[in-house]
Design an enzyme around this catalytic site. Structure first.
Site, PDB file in Angstrom:
ATOM      1  N   ASP A   6       0.834  -1.040   0.156  1.00 15.20           N
ATOM      2  CA  ASP A   6      -0.033  -0.159   0.028  1.00 15.20           C
ATOM      3  C   ASP A   6       0.592   1.356  -0.041  1.00 15.20           C
ATOM      4  OD1 ASP A   6      -2.252   2.404   0.215  1.00 15.20           O
ATOM      5  OD2 ASP A   6      -2.058   2.161   2.715  1.00 15.20           O
ATOM      6  N   SER A   7       0.290   2.501  -0.047  1.00  6.54           N
ATOM      7  CA  SER A   7       1.383   3.919  -0.576  1.00  6.54           C
ATOM      8  C   SER A   7       1.661   3.397   1.362  1.00  6.54           C
ATOM      9  CB  SER A   7       0.450   4.685  -1.070  1.00  6.54           C
ATOM     10  OG  SER A   7      -0.791   5.339   0.108  1.00  6.54           O
ATOM     11  N   CYS A  69      -4.448  -1.430  -1.783  1.00  5.14           N
ATOM     12  CA  CYS A  69      -4.217  -0.154  -1.985  1.00  5.14           C
ATOM     13  C   CYS A  69      -5.579   0.408  -3.233  1.00  5.14           C
ATOM     14  CB  CYS A  69      -3.334   0.385  -2.636  1.00  5.14           C
ATOM     15  SG  CYS A  69      -3.391   2.476  -2.938  1.00  5.14           S
ATOM     16  N   GLU A 145      -2.754   9.004   8.094  1.00  2.05           N
ATOM     17  CA  GLU A 145      -1.535   8.678   8.572  1.00  2.05           C
ATOM     18  C   GLU A 145      -1.110  10.060   9.530  1.00  2.05           C
ATOM     19  OE1 GLU A 145       0.626   6.406   6.571  1.00  2.05           O
ATOM     20  OE2 GLU A 145      -1.107   6.075   5.823  1.00  2.05           O
ATOM     21  N   CYS A 177     -11.009   2.909  -0.455  1.00  2.00           N
ATOM     22  CA  CYS A 177      -9.215   3.985  -0.054  1.00  2.00           C
ATOM     23  C   CYS A 177      -9.088   1.951   1.310  1.00  2.00           C
ATOM     24  CB  CYS A 177      -9.712   5.031  -0.030  1.00  2.00           C
ATOM     25  SG  CYS A 177      -7.882   5.030   1.164  1.00  2.00           S
ATOM     26  N   HIS A 179      -7.488   2.364   3.919  1.00  2.00           N
ATOM     27  CA  HIS A 179      -6.931   3.783   4.836  1.00  2.00           C
ATOM     28  C   HIS A 179      -8.632   3.863   5.429  1.00  2.00           C
ATOM     29  CE1 HIS A 179      -3.342   5.028   3.109  1.00  2.00           C
ATOM     30  NE2 HIS A 179      -3.453   4.901   4.181  1.00  2.00           N
TER      31      HIS A 179
HETATM   32  N1  DGL Z   1      -4.990   2.600   0.841  1.00  2.00           N
HETATM   33  C1  DGL Z   1      -5.020   4.435  -0.646  1.00  2.00           C
HETATM   34  C2  DGL Z   1      -5.774   3.386  -1.656  1.00  2.00           C
HETATM   35  O1  DGL Z   1      -6.768   2.792  -1.079  1.00  2.00           O
HETATM   36  C3  DGL Z   1      -4.253   5.213  -0.118  1.00  2.00           C
HETATM   37  C4  DGL Z   1      -3.800   6.201  -1.892  1.00  2.00           C
HETATM   38  C5  DGL Z   1      -3.017   7.356  -1.213  1.00  2.00           C
HETATM   39  O2  DGL Z   1      -1.629   6.754  -0.540  1.00  2.00           O
HETATM   40  O3  DGL Z   1      -3.715   8.043  -1.433  1.00  2.00           O
HETATM   41  O4  DGL Z   1      -6.247   4.276  -2.427  1.00  2.00           O
END
Ligand code: DGL
Length: 259
Positions: A6-7, A69, A145, A177, A179
């Site tokens: 993931d990011s 992600c 975050e 997402c 997150h």
């Molecule tokens: N968890 C990522 C997603 O599902 C976040 C992406 C981001 O870094 O903006 O899209």
């Protein structure tokens, strides 16, 4: 070994479900915290980052890749599936399936990063009788975050983003997402408890289960490995409270010092 990326911290919502179901499968996780967020970047950048992340996970010994992600699932998973022979799981199709099964009135909302919403990856999975209403929420990832998941500022931003979805009579809302499950409380408070929130992690774990039934993996009872591309301390703190156990997180530069 199962490789997940993931990011940032969002993929841990997927790790949590996978570990519940497969506690003995070793995972290697990469959070690209130095280049986060992905959701405001272009298709070609997201694709390049994703390919680099997968390269790192393969070098670490991954034989299955989970794109934990939505942004990378929308922009890179189709290409990765074409180019690589190892199994690639994305988070979009499980969420779509779960939403279709959950809705009673066929009115479904989807929230995600700007890149996910602009890609149309969710919208194109739904046709009549389903009505889909989408909304980008660019500030959610940085807030999460930052661990601002219950602040009044977060409620205020969430109200602004979710307002267009209120009044659309949706009974199901896809958290598009990885997150966003960390904001479930805030989203429920604003949208109402009766709106069903879809987190793709559970459904994805079912796909993985089906795959592993046909293709069992050798179990390596070694410790899971967690890597990030920037200073690990914030990830370490958040992941400890999120997964309920301490995890050791190493910083790595996947482009130069592959370790
Ligand atoms: N968890 C990522 C997603 O599902 C976040 C992406 C981001 O870094 O903006 O899209």
């Amino acid at each position: 070994m199962i490789g997940i990326f993931d990011s940032g911290i969002g993929g841990l919502t997927v790790v949590k479900e996978i570990k519940k179901r497969f506690p003995d499968h070793k995972l290697v996780y990469f959070g690209d915290t130095a280049r986060l967020p992905y959701g405001t970047k272009s298709h070609s950048t997201i694709l390049r980052y994703s390919k680099e992340n997968v390269g790192f996970l393969i070098e670490k010994g991954s034989t299955i890749i989970i794109v934990a992600c939505n942004t990378a699932s929308a922009h890179a998973a189709p290409e990765l599936k074409k180019q690589l022979t190892l199994p690639i799981f994305d988070v979009i199709s499980p969420a779509v399936r779960a939403a279709k099964a959950a809705t009673q009135n066929n009115r479904i909302g989807v929230i995600g990063t700007p890149a996910t919403i602009i890609s149309g990856a969710y919208q194109k999975e739904f046709s009549a009788p389903f009505r889909i209403f989408s909304q980008a929420c660019p500030l959610f990832v940085p807030l999460i975050e930052e661990n601002w998941t219950a602040r009044k500022e977060t409620y205020s931003i969430a109200r602004t983003y979710l307002e267009p979805l209120q009044g659309k009579k949706i009974d199901t809302l896809i958290l598009g997402c990885t997150h966003y499950p960390l904001l479930s409380r805030v989203i429920h408070d604003i949208m109402g408890e009766e709106v069903r929130l879809i987190n793709s992690a559970q459904e994805l774990t079912r796909d993985l289960e089906a795959y592993l039934k046909d293709t069992p993996m050798e179990l390596a009872r070694a410790k899971d490995e967690y890597y990030v591309s920037d200073e690990p301390y914030r990830f370490e703190n958040l992941s400890r409270s999120f997964l309920g156990r301490p995890v050791e997180v190493k910083q790595v530069n996947i482009l130069t010092q592959r370790q």
